[in-house]
Design a protein around this motif. Structure first.
Motif, short mmCIF file in Angstrom:
data_model
loop_
_atom_site.label_atom_id
_atom_site.label_comp_id
_atom_site.label_asym_id
_atom_site.label_seq_id
_atom_site.Cartn_x
_atom_site.Cartn_y
_atom_site.Cartn_z
N GLU A 178 27.17 35.46 60.41
CA GLU A 178 28.48 35.27 59.79
C GLU A 178 28.45 34.99 58.34
O GLU A 178 29.25 35.66 57.52
N PHE A 179 27.55 34.26 57.73
CA PHE A 179 27.52 33.78 56.48
C PHE A 179 26.87 34.81 55.75
O PHE A 179 27.36 35.23 54.54
N VAL A 180 26.03 35.40 56.16
CA VAL A 180 25.36 36.68 55.43
C VAL A 180 26.41 37.71 55.23
O VAL A 180 26.50 38.39 54.19
N SER A 181 27.08 37.95 56.33
CA SER A 181 28.51 38.96 56.20
C SER A 181 29.49 38.41 55.14
O SER A 181 29.85 39.24 54.43
N GLN A 182 29.67 37.25 55.24
CA GLN A 182 30.61 36.54 54.18
C GLN A 182 30.14 37.06 52.79
O GLN A 182 30.84 37.49 51.88
N ILE A 183 28.86 36.72 52.68
CA ILE A 183 28.37 36.83 51.13
C ILE A 183 28.50 38.45 50.75
O ILE A 183 28.93 38.82 49.62
N GLY A 184 28.24 39.38 51.83
CA GLY A 184 28.27 40.95 51.59
C GLY A 184 29.80 41.10 50.90
O GLY A 184 30.14 41.90 50.19
N GLY A 185 30.91 40.52 51.60
CA GLY A 185 32.31 40.77 51.23
C GLY A 185 32.49 40.07 49.76
O GLY A 185 33.31 40.92 49.14
N LEU A 186 31.92 38.94 49.58
CA LEU A 186 32.27 38.20 48.41
C LEU A 186 31.55 39.30 47.35
O LEU A 186 31.96 39.34 45.94
N LYS A 187 30.32 39.64 47.47
CA LYS A 187 29.75 40.68 46.35
C LYS A 187 30.46 41.87 46.29
O LYS A 187 30.51 42.27 44.87
N ASN A 188 31.01 42.42 47.04
CA ASN A 188 32.03 43.60 47.02
C ASN A 188 33.09 43.42 46.16
O ASN A 188 33.57 44.08 45.02
N LYS A 189 33.61 42.18 46.29
CA LYS A 189 34.90 41.63 45.19
C LYS A 189 34.35 41.41 43.92
O LYS A 189 34.96 41.83 42.97
N VAL A 190 33.03 41.06 43.59
CA VAL A 190 32.63 40.99 42.41
C VAL A 190 32.39 42.21 41.74
O VAL A 190 32.82 42.38 40.52
N ILE A 191 31.69 43.37 42.59
CA ILE A 191 31.60 44.67 41.83
C ILE A 191 32.96 45.12 41.76
O ILE A 191 33.17 45.82 40.55
N GLY A 192 34.03 44.82 42.33
CA GLY A 192 35.47 45.38 42.45
C GLY A 192 35.88 44.68 40.91
O GLY A 192 36.58 45.68 40.23
N ILE A 193 35.63 43.58 40.76
CA ILE A 193 36.18 43.02 39.27
C ILE A 193 35.64 43.80 38.23
O ILE A 193 36.18 43.95 37.11
N LEU A 194 34.20 43.68 38.25
CA LEU A 194 33.20 44.40 37.43
C LEU A 194 33.82 45.99 37.07
O LEU A 194 33.84 46.27 35.84
N ASP A 195 34.09 46.50 38.22
CA ASP A 195 34.55 47.95 37.76
C ASP A 195 35.70 48.05 37.17
O ASP A 195 35.93 49.15 36.50
N ARG A 196 36.67 46.88 36.96
CA ARG A 196 37.73 47.05 36.05
C ARG A 196 37.63 46.41 34.78
O ARG A 196 38.11 47.06 33.90
N ILE A 197 37.02 45.50 34.69
CA ILE A 197 36.82 44.87 33.27
C ILE A 197 35.48 45.35 32.67
O ILE A 197 35.72 45.15 31.29
N PHE A 198 34.50 45.74 33.13
CA PHE A 198 33.19 46.02 32.74
C PHE A 198 32.48 47.10 33.37
O PHE A 198 31.55 46.60 33.95
N PRO A 199 33.10 48.25 33.79
CA PRO A 199 32.46 49.08 34.55
C PRO A 199 31.09 49.79 33.94
O PRO A 199 30.20 49.90 35.06
N GLU A 200 30.61 49.22 32.88
CA GLU A 200 28.96 49.63 32.41
C GLU A 200 28.09 48.54 33.06
O GLU A 200 26.98 48.96 32.91
#
Length: 406
Positions: free
Chosen positions: A139-161
């Protein structure tokens, strides 16, 4: 003989007792409390029902059945626990396919009366520990996967490079950089020498001025948005902190798993704690998850039953003259066991020569990687069953019998 079926719920169970003819003797709501259990015993005494003439059948609904199961066993009742899939199948045999708690408790009692209930025992304390710890880690590993996706989503908006600056956004150097300089504006304005020194320090000298120049140039010309930056950077920092916190918890769980696995070591001279650890591709963490989900290997009559329990067997679609050719993994059973076998298969196709040869051959024939990996997972399940049943460590030179890993 009397048969008691209990439809399990979170706060209140529903009990139904029938006789050999299927006639209802007692129906009673049972609160999931000590008081509720005492009410059950009182009702039994009134009807002259005892642990000598009553058998129970419970449906393994979540974890809510365990407390009642333990109480019944302490009072020396005979208890069978059935998988919800099994009771659902029987429910469909009745003409009126209604679902109520009272009817479901009757169906469970009838399932027992007809001799269709498969006896199940609560796992040993060691196995229960491994199951609990492994599921929590899963469950915790799955949570980390979701959090990492959110981080990538933020970078896609503010610093996609930015993701192109590192082999992995979440390596230590990248994480420290994002925590210190969360926005492209900060990276664009920081002194280049300071940025280079920062990268060199956190990468142990592997990354320096060249990478610093690249990151800063990309930050200055980023295509990312420039609105609500403060909110996005705050979210970015907090998400990274949360990822690191959960990773520390996972490390603590893995240490606990390691201690429990030590309890299973046959002797101090034995290099492994359990025979399935000797299989290439199955390390201590995956071994613990598999043991925790399987429990007692003898409850499976053959390797195919283990495959089905993991949900890695293929679904079959056939009707009349039609027979489907695009069968999919059933995914019915233990998701933790299925995930563990899949990860073990991914590792085995790289480090086990026999499975690597099989994987390369099937890929050369045009098979999809996931299809071949699923086949390797099934072969691993057969191998696990054979070694565990025989209590025999893996031997790459051992001659497998025909069909033993098919």
């Amino acid at each position: 003989m009397y048969f008691a079926g209990v439809d399990i719920a979170k706060r209140r169970h529903e009990l139904c007792v029938i006789d050999d003819s299927g006639d209802i003797l007692l129906q009673l709501p049972v609160e999931n409390t000590k008081r509720g259990f005492e009410k059950l015993l009182t009702a039994f005494r009134t009807k002259q029902l005892t642990n000598q003439n009553v058998r129970f059948c419970l449906e393994a609904t979540g974890h809510y059945w365990i407390a009642l199961y333990c109480q019944l066993k302490e009072h020396e009742f005979s208890v069978d626990v059935v998988n919800p899939i099994q009771s659902d199948a029987l429910r469909n045999l009745y003409i009126r396919k209604t679902k109520t708690d009272q009817k479901d408790s009757f169906i469970l009692a009838d399932l027992l009366r007809l001799g269709r209930a498969t006896s199940t025992q609560l796992a040993s304390e060691t196995v229960l520990k491994l199951q609990t710890l492994s599921r929590m880690r899963f469950e915790f590993v799955s949570q980390i996967g979701g959090l990492k996706n959110k981080v990538i989503g933020i970078l896609d908006r503010i610093f996609p490079e930015y993701p192109g600056c590192f082999s992995d956004v979440f390596i230590k150097t990248s994480r420290e950089l994002l925590k210190q300089y969360s926005s492209p504006e900060e990276l664009a304005e920081v002194d280049l020498t300071e940025l280079s020194d920062f990268l060199r320090e956190h990468s142990r000298g592997r990354i320096g001025m060249d990478r610093a120049e690249r990151i800063q140039n990309l930050a200055r010309g980023t295509f990312g948005i420039s609105i609500a930056i403060d909110a996005f950077t705050l979210e970015l920092r907090l998400l990274l902190q949360q990822i690191e916190f959960i990773e520390e918890q996972i490390k603590e769980i893995e240490d606990a798993i390691d201690q429990v696995m030590e309890e299973m070591r046959p002797s101090d001279e034995t290099p492994y704690r359990h025979v399935i650890e000797t299989i290439p591709g199955i390390g201590p963490v995956l071994a613990a998850a598999i043991i925790g989900e399987v429990g007692d290997i003898t409850r499976f009559k053959n390797a195919k039953a283990l495959v089905a329990f993991a949900g890695i067997d293929a679904t079959i679609r056939a009707s009349g003259q039609f027979e489907g050719t695009r069968n999919r993994m059933s995914k019915r059973g233990s998701p933790v066991l299925r995930h563990s076998l899949w990860l073990a298969a991914v590792s085995a196709r790289r480090f086990n020569p026999k499975f690597k040869e099989y994987y390369d051959t099937k890929r050369a024939q045009g098979k999809h990687p996931n299809v071949v990996t699923g086949a390797i997972a099934r072969k691993l399940a057969h191998l696990i069953f054979a070694l565990w049943t025989d209590n025999r460590p893996f031997d790459p030179n051992y001659k497998w019998t025909a069909g033993s890993t098919n």
